[in-house]
Design a protein around this motif. Structure first.
Motif, PDB file in Angstrom:
ATOM      1  N   LEU B 546       0.842  -1.213   0.000  1.00 35.90           N
ATOM      2  CA  LEU B 546       0.000   0.000   0.000  1.00 35.90           C
ATOM      3  C   LEU B 546       0.870   1.253   0.000  1.00 35.90           C
ATOM      4  N   ARG B 550       0.585   3.886  -2.988  1.00 41.55           N
ATOM      5  CA  ARG B 550       0.057   5.202  -2.618  1.00 41.55           C
ATOM      6  C   ARG B 550       1.032   6.310  -2.995  1.00 41.55           C
ATOM      7  N   GLU B 570      -5.349  -1.631  -0.334  1.00 40.21           N
ATOM      8  CA  GLU B 570      -6.154  -1.293   0.851  1.00 40.21           C
ATOM      9  C   GLU B 570      -6.988  -2.489   1.296  1.00 40.21           C
ATOM     10  N   ALA B 589      -8.798   1.335   6.442  1.00 37.33           N
ATOM     11  CA  ALA B 589      -8.442   0.940   5.082  1.00 37.33           C
ATOM     12  C   ALA B 589      -9.696   0.638   4.262  1.00 37.33           C
ATOM     13  N   SER B 592     -11.476   3.804   3.300  1.00 33.90           N
ATOM     14  CA  SER B 592     -10.717   4.473   2.245  1.00 33.90           C
ATOM     15  C   SER B 592     -10.962   3.772   0.899  1.00 33.90           C
TER      16      SER B 592
END
Lengths: 195, 825
Positions: B546, B550, B570, B589, B592
């Motif tokens: 992640l 990201r 995620e 997570a 999101s």
């Protein structure tokens, strides 16, 4: 003569069936000619499937020839054996003719008339075929029964069952003998050429 | 043969070769006899072809050496060639009117000759009107007394198109110019309402002055109408028949366009193609409506290519149209694809057997590749195409096996094969979104690809694209192994992949492929470690993947691919959090991810992948909200809402394709989760969900007994159902469910002792069974089950101390033990 052949063959077959010793010799040229014409015509028709179907061919010949004959198992067996031998003869002559042709000769072509068509460039391993013929001759001298079985298997396209039926022997015995005959032949064929 | 020889041979021949020597020894034969026996036994294992083949060749040769034939007014003078359907003779006219040379095709097979000739009489007027410098004139037709039909056409002294091109070593441009002339000939015939149907290089002769002449116009038309859909055409041209011909549909002008494309493909072979590939593809499109409308249009595109102008056929339109076409006509395309691949594969087998020219092999490969890849690309993102895929799989595999057996040392071919194996594996269901469950096959295919790529050094290469492809492949294989319950096998693959990816990303930190490779390596590791129940590894890998994606996404905002990858990362952070007791991280997570999927939905129309990700997002949120720990209470109603959202999306997918096993599995899984979050707070509602679900799963497992995922789901369902039953005061029924669940987990663990989920499910079954037994005042049984649970928990905690959920379960087990002991006192 073409039309006379089946009748003559039938008569000779009857003689053969009754044990006449030289009937075979008299029969051979008749059947030879008949089968040859049959082969030229019939096999052309069979080639679409890319397989030679000599069994069908011989069955066909037998059906034509036996009209008027009693459905006699013995003559039937002899007929098949004969047909196989004749098929072999036809092919040996043909292969020899082709070999002569290849070497630039070609004066006498027993199977084709003068002015016949040039052969297509079909793959034909003449040596391999004639080797089989010679090996079979050797086998014939040593064990005629085995040679006859191999001949029926490969030249008349008969299965072990066909042969057993025709010769009135057990399928089991035919299978064993065929295996031995084939092994012997393959042994001969896989030897280094002595020529 | 002597009786001894015969007897011993019959005895020894049926024995396995390795047993014969010992048996020979035991017989103690005279040396001569023994030697001959050994030779015979050795010869026995040789092929009978040694005898059969030369005899067959001699007989076939005999059949074609025939005397001159008189066919109507024609007398044959030589043999020009022979094929599967017939022989072609050269012939002279003998009726004394004019001197004329013809090529006569005599068919081996008799057809309904009277009909045929009647049809010919009707057709000959039309055929006589064909007058074009690139068309051989049709002269005459008839039948032999035996009923074999023959056709006479103008004799053309030339060489078959493909042989001509190769003999003259023509440039691609020169080859294309020849084909443009052939297009003109076909267009002329179409203008006279004559379709050829049998265009192939053998039917296009190029004369000494370089003019291509198309033969056999009208023959296929006459023959073809004998029996509509009869295999006449197939027998004539197995390598070149169009999909519609293979289906037995009537040929159209579009069929000729397809065949022209096939000829073009053949004469171009593996020359560098560029736009020509697109032209071939369009001409050979499975959907006749998507081909060039006319030969002239094809010729126009070829002329544009010659002049360096843009061509009309582009891959984009090809792909787009393919996709749309398939969406509308799934079945016919699938059948066409199958027929096509079957042809390609069987042609390949024939090539192997006959050891024909390598060129032909390359052509078949090119044809089949174009088709396999494009077809796969077209159906890859398509829901409802499961059956179509099934049909293609078998043939595609046969085709690849054949290619693999070729033992080529050409790296380009090896990579092509590696790529093809992955595509096949995808089709087989390892990684697709609408897949059938054929995981073992998929894994084999992935392994084949992996071995090829390792042998080529793609795991060490400095080429980013190849390295990324390698990492992606390991990820696919790992995921497939996990799904097939073979996770332990995947760990070394994952270790190597992470090492390769980390080194690669250090060297090329700003390279997109390198970053994606790193993300993928950790992502698949997270999946794997979670399956193995390795909490620390799984949390670390999920977090790392992640973080990598990201950071990349922040540099490339609005990139849909990166967004989807981030969502996937995620998901695994959320899953790891829920599985190992970090529920706050899991909820963060998952929220999101849900938000991300809503953003992605605004970036474009939904795809199967985006729909599935949305389902997973809601599912992850539902799981995270339904979990509880002493510091973080569950939010069962919110969790149930999230799961119902997941259910709604999945229902719509499942209903589109009832054969989609994965959607059915998902449906059962989400329902089980829903039952799970409801079972404590709303047990009656939970029972309403779980009881029918239990029935459904049992029925499903009857049909798919080897599906471990569903077996695990059933174990959970029974535990949750048991809990709800206990809470509604039916401890006897509850106990039964927990014991059934226990048996199920034990069975799974007997096969795969490392399965983390089943180990946990087993512990839960033991604790819940003890609760019910305590309710039923069966303290000894309850204590025995608690002992077992505590033993298992101790071992699991030792193996994965980072799993916080284990300490919760341990606490719960201790609490139950105290309660029971209190009751006993």
């Amino acid at each position: 003569m073409p039309d006379a052949a089946p009748g003559a063959i039938t008569a000779e077959l009857s003689a053969l069936g009754q044990g006449s010793p030289d009937a075979l010799a008299r029969l051979a040229p008749l059947v030879y000619d008949h089968l040859h014409r049959l082969a030229a015509g019939q096999m052309r028709g069979e080639r679409a499937a890319h397989t030679l179907q000599p069994t069908a061919l011989v069955h066909e010949a037998f059906l034509r020839l036996q009209s008027g004959l009693p459905p006699d198992v013995r003559s039937r067996a002899q007929f098949y054996a004969l047909a196989a031998r004749i098929m072999r003869g036809i092919l040996v002559d043909h292969a020899r003719a082709r070999a002569t042709e290849k070497r630039g000769g070609g004066a006498a072509l027993p199977l084709t008339k003068p002015g016949s068509l040039p052969a297509p460039n079909a793959p034909l391993d003449l040596e391999a075929f004639l080797d089989i013929h010679l090996a079979l001759q050797t086998l014939d001298a040593r064990d005629p029964h085995l040679a006859r079985l191999v001949e029926m298997r490969f030249f008349a396209g008969m299965t072990a069952e066909d042969i057993a039926l025709a010769l009135d022997l057990s399928v089991h015995a035919i299978r064993h003998d065929l295996r031995l005959g084939q092994a012997w032949l393959k042994k001969e064929l896989s030897k280094a050429p002595v020529k | 043969m002597t009786p001894d020889l015969r007897r011993h041979f019959n005895h020894l021949a049926p024995l396995p070769p390795e047993a014969r020597a010992a048996e020979l020894d035991s017989l103690a034969l005279p040396p001569d006899l023994r030697l001959e026996l050994e030779q015979l036994l050795a010869a026995d294992s040789l092929t009978d072809g040694l005898i059969e083949r030369p005899i067959r060749d001699a007989a076939n040769s005999l059949a074609t050496t025939t005397a001159p034939l008189q066919l109507g007014v024609w007398r044959t003078t030589g043999l020009l060639g022979q094929g599967g359907m017939g022989v072609v003779y050269k012939a002279e006219r003998t009726d004394g009117t004019v001197e004329q040379t013809a090529a006569i095709k005599l068919l081996y097979r008799g057809l309904e000759t009277q009909d045929l000739l009647a049809r010919f009489q009707r057709e000959r007027t039309i055929l006589a009107r064909l007058s074009h410098p690139n068309i051989a004139r049709f002269l005459d037709a008839g039948a032999t007394p035996e009923g074999l039909p023959w056709f006479a056409m103008e004799f053309v002294d030339g060489t078959a198109l493909d042989r001509y091109c190769d003999a003259k070593n023509l440039s691609p441009e020169a080859r294309v110019r020849l084909l443009i002339q052939v297009c003109a000939a076909v267009q002329h015939a179409h203008g006279h309402l004559v379709i050829h149907r049998d265009i192939k290089p053998d039917n296009i002769l190029v004369t000494a002055d370089g003019t291509p002449v198309l033969l056999d116009f009208g023959i296929a038309q006459i023959l073809g109408e004998t029996r509509p859909g009869a295999p006449v055409t197939r027998a004539m041209t197995p390598d070149y028949a169009s999909p519609e011909q293979l289906r037995g549909d009537p040929a159209t002008t579009s069929t000729d366009v397809y065949l022209l494309g096939a000829v073009l493909n053949r004469i171009l072979g593996t020359l560098p193609l560029g736009d020509l590939t697109n032209i071939v593809r369009r001409a050979m499109h499975v959907d006749p409506a998507r081909r060039y409308t006319t030969p002239t249009e094809l010729a126009a595109d070829l002329t544009a290519w010659l002049n360096g102008l843009p061509v009309a056929a582009t891959p984009d339109s090809f792909f787009y149209r393919t996709h749309r076409f398939i969406a509308r006509h799934r079945w016919p395309v699938a059948i066409a694809a199958l027929a096509f691949l079957a042809t390609a594969a069987s042609a390949l087998i024939a090539v192997n057997q006959a050891r024909l020219a390598e060129k032909h092999f390359r052509d078949v490969r090119a044809l089949a590749n174009v088709f396999l890849f494009d077809f796969e690309a077209a159906i890859h993102n398509l829901e409802g195409a499961t059956k179509a895929r099934e049909l293609v799989i078998t043939t595609a595999k046969q085709y690849l096996d054949n290619l693999s057996a070729q033992d080529s040392r050409d790296p380009a071919l090896q990579r092509e094969l590696a790529e093809a194996w992955v595509k096949l594996a995808r089709l087989q269901g390892g990684q697709t979104f609408a897949s059938t469950v054929r995981r073992t096959d998929a894994i084999d295919s992935f392994y084949k690809s992996l071995r090829l790529r390792q042998a080529l050094g793609d795991d060490r290469t400095s080429n980013p694209e190849l390295r990324r492809t390698y990492i992606l492949l390991t990820g696919n294989l790992i995921t497939a192994l996990v799904l097939a319950q073979r996770s332990a096998e995947a760990m070394p693959i994952s270790n190597a992949a992470v090492e390769s990816a980390e080194a690669f990303a250090r060297d090329l930190p700003a390279n997109r492929d390198a970053v994606r490779a790193l993300y993928l390596a950790h992502h698949s590791r997270a999946v794997l470690c979670m399956e193995l129940g390795n909490a620390a590894c799984s949390i670390a890998a999920a977090d790392r993947s992640l973080a990598v994606i990201r950071a990349w996404g922040e540099k490339h905002p609005g990139d849909r691919r990166i967004e989807l990858d981030t969502a996937s990362a995620e998901l695994y952070v959320a899953q790891a959090g829920s599985a190992y007791g970090n529920y706050q991280a899991a909820r963060d997570a998952a929220r999101s991810m849900v938000a991300r999927m809503e953003r992605i939905a605004k970036l474009g129309p939904p795809t199967p992948e985006s729909r599935r990700s949305a389902i997973l997002a809601w599912q992850a949120l539902g799981i995270a909200l339904g979990a509880e720990s002493p510091s973080l209470p569950a939010q069962p109603d919110e969790a149930a809402d999230a799961l119902r959202k997941a259910l709604a999306i999945n229902t719509s997918i499942r209903d589109k394709d009832r054969n989609n096993n994965l959607a059915q599995e998902d449906q059962m899984l989400i329902n089980s989760l829903l039952g799970g979050v409801l079972c404590s707070s709303r047990p009656a509602e939970a029972i309403a969900v779980l009881e029918p679900l239990r029935t459904e799963i049992l029925a499903w497992l009857e049909k798919n007994p080897d599906n471990f995922n569903v077996q695990k789901t059933l174990a959970d369902v029974r535990n949750d159902l048991g809990r709800a039953l206990r809470l509604t005061h039916r401890p006897e029924l509850a106990l039964k469910e927990h014991l059934e669940s226990l048996a199920l987990s034990d069975a799974i663990l007997a096969g795969t002792p490392t399965d983390g989920i089943s180990r946990k499910a087993r512990v839960i079954s033991l604790i819940r069974a003890a609760e019910s037994e305590s309710d039923l005042s069966r303290a000894p049984a309850a204590l025995a089950h608690l002992d077992q649970s505590q033993q298992a928990l101790a071992a699991m905690t030792k193996a994965t101390p980072a799993d916080a959920s284990l300490s919760e379960l341990t606490t719960e087990a201790n609490k139950r033990r105290e309660e029971i002991q209190k009751k006993l006192r």
